[in-house]
Design a protein around this motif. Structure first.
Motif, PDB file in Angstrom:
ATOM      1  N   THR A  95      -9.231  -2.755  -1.359  1.00 44.78           N
ATOM      2  CA  THR A  95      -9.539  -1.291  -1.938  1.00 44.78           C
ATOM      3  C   THR A  95     -10.755  -1.407  -2.901  1.00 44.78           C
ATOM      4  O   THR A  95     -11.045  -2.603  -3.650  1.00 44.78           O
ATOM      5  CB  THR A  95      -8.201  -0.922  -2.786  1.00 44.78           C
ATOM      6  OG1 THR A  95      -8.921   0.508  -3.286  1.00 44.78           O
ATOM      7  CG2 THR A  95      -7.754  -1.728  -3.975  1.00 44.78           C
ATOM      8  N   TYR A 106      -8.716   4.624   4.982  1.00 43.97           N
ATOM      9  CA  TYR A 106      -8.441   3.059   5.309  1.00 43.97           C
ATOM     10  C   TYR A 106      -8.533   2.599   6.783  1.00 43.97           C
ATOM     11  O   TYR A 106      -8.381   3.521   7.535  1.00 43.97           O
ATOM     12  CB  TYR A 106      -7.057   2.844   4.928  1.00 43.97           C
ATOM     13  CG  TYR A 106      -6.939   2.431   3.164  1.00 43.97           C
ATOM     14  CD1 TYR A 106      -7.241   3.350   2.241  1.00 43.97           C
ATOM     15  CD2 TYR A 106      -6.546   1.454   3.017  1.00 43.97           C
ATOM     16  CE1 TYR A 106      -7.030   2.954   1.118  1.00 43.97           C
ATOM     17  CE2 TYR A 106      -6.427   0.626   1.370  1.00 43.97           C
ATOM     18  CZ  TYR A 106      -6.538   1.892   0.595  1.00 43.97           C
ATOM     19  OH  TYR A 106      -6.603   1.512  -0.726  1.00 43.97           O
ATOM     20  N   ASP A 128       4.920  13.096   2.003  1.00 36.30           N
ATOM     21  CA  ASP A 128       3.459  12.992   2.206  1.00 36.30           C
ATOM     22  C   ASP A 128       3.516  12.916   3.601  1.00 36.30           C
ATOM     23  O   ASP A 128       4.335  12.213   4.341  1.00 36.30           O
ATOM     24  CB  ASP A 128       2.827  11.499   1.449  1.00 36.30           C
ATOM     25  CG  ASP A 128       2.908  11.590   0.137  1.00 36.30           C
ATOM     26  OD1 ASP A 128       3.151  12.859  -0.311  1.00 36.30           O
ATOM     27  OD2 ASP A 128       2.541  10.854  -0.774  1.00 36.30           O
ATOM     28  N   ASP A 131     -10.808   0.728  -5.571  1.00 41.20           N
ATOM     29  CA  ASP A 131     -10.236   1.446  -6.447  1.00 41.20           C
ATOM     30  C   ASP A 131      -9.418   0.685  -7.595  1.00 41.20           C
ATOM     31  O   ASP A 131      -8.370  -0.097  -7.299  1.00 41.20           O
ATOM     32  CB  ASP A 131      -9.031   2.658  -6.017  1.00 41.20           C
ATOM     33  CG  ASP A 131      -8.789   3.366  -7.005  1.00 41.20           C
ATOM     34  OD1 ASP A 131      -8.206   3.062  -8.150  1.00 41.20           O
ATOM     35  OD2 ASP A 131      -8.657   4.633  -6.628  1.00 41.20           O
ATOM     36  N   LEU A 179       0.715  -1.025  -0.330  1.00 37.08           N
ATOM     37  CA  LEU A 179      -0.061   0.022  -0.003  1.00 37.08           C
ATOM     38  C   LEU A 179       0.891   1.250   0.062  1.00 37.08           C
ATOM     39  O   LEU A 179       0.510   2.337  -0.657  1.00 37.08           O
ATOM     40  CB  LEU A 179      -0.909   0.000   1.120  1.00 37.08           C
ATOM     41  CG  LEU A 179      -1.943   1.052   1.370  1.00 37.08           C
ATOM     42  CD1 LEU A 179      -3.104   1.088   0.309  1.00 37.08           C
ATOM     43  CD2 LEU A 179      -2.589   1.334   2.647  1.00 37.08           C
ATOM     44  N   PRO A 232      -2.125  11.339   0.943  1.00 42.58           N
ATOM     45  CA  PRO A 232      -2.848  10.492   0.221  1.00 42.58           C
ATOM     46  C   PRO A 232      -3.640   9.305   0.645  1.00 42.58           C
ATOM     47  O   PRO A 232      -4.478   8.920  -0.010  1.00 42.58           O
ATOM     48  CB  PRO A 232      -1.758   9.820  -0.539  1.00 42.58           C
ATOM     49  CG  PRO A 232      -0.504  10.619   0.084  1.00 42.58           C
ATOM     50  CD  PRO A 232      -0.774  11.188   1.295  1.00 42.58           C
ATOM     51  N   VAL A 233      -3.700   8.999   2.117  1.00 43.05           N
ATOM     52  CA  VAL A 233      -4.553   8.356   2.822  1.00 43.05           C
ATOM     53  C   VAL A 233      -4.617   8.425   4.046  1.00 43.05           C
ATOM     54  O   VAL A 233      -3.534   9.217   4.547  1.00 43.05           O
ATOM     55  CB  VAL A 233      -3.994   6.800   2.197  1.00 43.05           C
ATOM     56  CG1 VAL A 233      -2.726   6.783   3.160  1.00 43.05           C
ATOM     57  CG2 VAL A 233      -4.823   5.689   2.857  1.00 43.05           C
ATOM     58  N   GLU A 282      -1.241  -2.451  -7.175  1.00 36.42           N
ATOM     59  CA  GLU A 282      -0.790  -3.188  -5.935  1.00 36.42           C
ATOM     60  C   GLU A 282      -0.709  -4.800  -6.430  1.00 36.42           C
ATOM     61  O   GLU A 282       0.460  -5.519  -5.839  1.00 36.42           O
ATOM     62  CB  GLU A 282      -1.929  -3.195  -5.099  1.00 36.42           C
ATOM     63  CG  GLU A 282      -1.878  -1.960  -4.272  1.00 36.42           C
ATOM     64  CD  GLU A 282      -3.148  -1.748  -3.326  1.00 36.42           C
ATOM     65  OE1 GLU A 282      -3.112  -0.685  -2.654  1.00 36.42           O
ATOM     66  OE2 GLU A 282      -4.228  -2.325  -3.519  1.00 36.42           O
ATOM     67  N   THR A 286       2.379   1.910  -3.338  1.00 39.17           N
ATOM     68  CA  THR A 286       1.477   2.335  -4.241  1.00 39.17           C
ATOM     69  C   THR A 286       0.966   3.808  -4.032  1.00 39.17           C
ATOM     70  O   THR A 286       0.933   4.544  -5.195  1.00 39.17           O
ATOM     71  CB  THR A 286       0.441   1.381  -4.182  1.00 39.17           C
ATOM     72  OG1 THR A 286       0.656  -0.100  -4.416  1.00 39.17           O
ATOM     73  CG2 THR A 286      -0.803   1.731  -5.213  1.00 39.17           C
ATOM     74  N   LEU A 287       0.737   4.083  -2.883  1.00 37.28           N
ATOM     75  CA  LEU A 287       0.059   5.482  -2.676  1.00 37.28           C
ATOM     76  C   LEU A 287       1.009   6.617  -2.421  1.00 37.28           C
ATOM     77  O   LEU A 287       0.635   7.694  -2.450  1.00 37.28           O
ATOM     78  CB  LEU A 287      -0.997   5.230  -1.350  1.00 37.28           C
ATOM     79  CG  LEU A 287      -2.368   4.545  -1.611  1.00 37.28           C
ATOM     80  CD1 LEU A 287      -3.300   4.562  -0.723  1.00 37.28           C
ATOM     81  CD2 LEU A 287      -2.996   4.622  -3.054  1.00 37.28           C
ATOM     82  N   VAL A 303      -5.637   1.411  -8.443  1.00 38.93           N
ATOM     83  CA  VAL A 303      -4.756   1.056  -7.181  1.00 38.93           C
ATOM     84  C   VAL A 303      -4.631  -0.320  -7.239  1.00 38.93           C
ATOM     85  O   VAL A 303      -3.489  -0.936  -7.013  1.00 38.93           O
ATOM     86  CB  VAL A 303      -5.557   1.730  -5.748  1.00 38.93           C
ATOM     87  CG1 VAL A 303      -4.863   0.919  -4.645  1.00 38.93           C
ATOM     88  CG2 VAL A 303      -5.362   3.085  -5.883  1.00 38.93           C
TER      89      VAL A 303
END
Ligand code: F0G
Length: 471
Positions: A268, A211, A115, A270, A106, A175-176, A277, A109-110, A273
């Motif tokens: 997810t 999440y 961030d 998405d 995760l 981003p999350v 993943e 990916t994100l 995404v």
């Protein structure tokens, strides 16, 4: 009936080897007073973790015999995926060998350097995976969580004001955002449905995916049923579905409320995404229909997720953890209040108040518990979260010095718990005689797993000068 009994009978047993105090003293010295370095067959009651240490049911073992070990397209994956979709409700289900593998994929990916990722409290592997890609893991626990000894029904809640502030004026891209249920880093405390809903709404308003770190989702669902108005008659599976409907995805360690010895997953809604993943999954974990798992592991999890949501199981589990907490408090041991879902956290700094933090009161207590009774616990304090700077020699210390007694699922009976209570009561009676420790050797990172220690001789009690009045 007043007595809540274990809602199972025992079909297969594992012997416990009883050791003597002399043997344990020798083993401690050989292990450099680090409980991670002890041979586990020399432990009487192992409360190091509730992760992967549970007992599986006859139904799980039976399902494992149906494990299909095909590289691609295994029906075991289909059964696993159906169970996860049924309870968690997400479109994409990506199997991993355990929770931290889901976190790593995760994060890769994100996230990007700079961030910021908020959470009620990041578990150490979550934090490490976020920091490994150059992002910042930000803990936003609710104000009530700061007072260890004061009970509150949902001490795991996110600080919503702080979250709103962060989303309105982010110091970097967000981003999350996460909520960890229950909040392991904050004492195994639950997050309310209202708090999850408000956090989810805030995130949606700002276009930030929300999440859930779902490791102990079933324990959290039980707390909601018991403590939050409007949920008293709701089946746990419905409460779980309602929690996950508020989220855009989750990470999960099936070693906790998956009731399995290994496994995890990443979900997810998405599509793009998920595609990314799955590409990463193939690089490090395996093909998307097994992740890092055997077909039989997928089968065990598919059954275990439902068993964790069984009401009589959760009633027994919570009664057992609460019993341990209440009885050690009566014996004079201060704990994080109220008892958590999977563990009791002892406030070692106030229990061993004669030890300065430089002598690691949490580690000292964990050592004493093994020395005295063969019980293994884990320090969650300055050994785990403090740091030694090898260049300057500077030490940093954690805000709290805790010792966690984590209860494996369906493993120990009431008399095992009574043994732990009795041992702690005996230790409490002579707590000022417990020596501190110093670190002999330590690695630069994750030192709690491998550092070695030695006991520090207790300072003689200050002498009262002749003729002076006693306070
Ligand atoms: N998130 C939480 C809240 C956890 O408690 C853990 C593991 C993980 C993620 C990582 O999962 O171990 O399967 O890779 N906690 C264990 C513990 C190790 O002892 O509390 P994992």
């Amino acid at each position: 009936m007043r007595t809540i009994i274990e809602p199972f009978r025992i079909k297969s047993v594992e012997p416990i080897r009883m050791s003597t105090a002399e043997e344990r003293e020798r083993l401690l010295a050989e292990a450099g007073y680090n409980l991670f370095r002890l041979p586990s067959d020399q432990i009487v009651i192992d409360l190091l973790t509730d992760s992967g240490t549970g007992a599986m049911s006859a139904q799980q073992w039976a399902a494992m015999m149906q494990g299909d070990e095909s590289y691609a397209g295994s029906p075991s994956f289909r059964r696993f995926e159906a169970a996860v979709r049924d309870i968690f409700g997400f479109r994409h289900v990506i199997p991993t060998h355990q929770g931290r593998a889901a976190e790593r994929i995760l994060a890769a990916t994100l996230l990007a350097p700079g961030d910021v990722v908020p959470n009620n409290t990041h578990f150490d592997t979550t934090r490490a995976n976020i920091e490994a890609v150059g992002a910042t893991a930000l803990d936003l626990p609710c104000a009530e969580s700061r007072s260890l000894g004061t009970p509150h029904p949902f001490k795991g809640n996110l600080d919503l004001e702080a979250l709103a502030h962060l989303l309105e004026r982010p110091p970097g891209r967000v981003p999350v955002a996460f909520a960890t249920i229950t909040n392991n880093g904050g004492g195994g405390q639950p997050v309310s449905m209202a708090n999850l809903r408000a956090a989810s709404e805030l995130c949606r308003r700002h276009g930030v995916p929300f999440y859930i770190d779902a490791c102990r989702f079933a324990e959290n669902a039980y707390f909601i049923r018991k403590r939050e108005p409007g949920f008293a008659d709701r089946p746990l599976i419905e409460i779980a579905r309602e929690m996950f409907a508020l989220a855009d995805g989750c990470t999960m360690s099936a070693k906790k409320d998956g009731m399995a010895n290994i496994g995890g997953f990443l979900c997810t809604n998405d599509d793009s995404v998920a595609r990314h993943e799955e590409e990463l999954l193939i690089l490090t974990e395996g093909f998307p229909t097994y992740g890092g798992l055997a077909g039989r592991d997928l089968e065990a999890i598919a059954v275990g997720l439902y068993e964790a949501l069984d009401l009589s199981y959760q009633e027994y589990r919570h009664a057992s953890v609460q019993y341990l907490g209440e009885h050690i408090v009566t014996a004079g041991v201060p704990i994080v209040q109220p008892p958590g879902g999977h563990a009791i956290y002892i406030d070692a700094a106030s229990f061993l108040s004669h030890l300065p933090r430089e002598q690691y009161p949490g580690q000292a207590l964990a050592i004493e518990l093994y020395r005295h009774a063969g019980i293994r616990s884990v320090e969650i304090g300055s050994v785990m979260f403090g740091r030694h700077d090898p260049l300057t020699g500077a030490e940093t210390y954690a805000a709290r010095e805790l010792v966690r007694l984590a209860i494996p699922r369906r493993v120990y009976t009431q008399s095992h718990i009574d043994y732990v209570v009795e041992s702690l009561a005996e230790i409490a009676a002579r707590r000022t005689a417990i020596p501190g420790v110093r670190i002999v050797e330590q690695p630069p990172a994750l030192r709690h797993f491998s550092a070695t220690f030695e006991p520090v001789a207790l300072a003689a009690p200050a002498r009262v000068p002749a003729g002076s009045a006693r306070p």
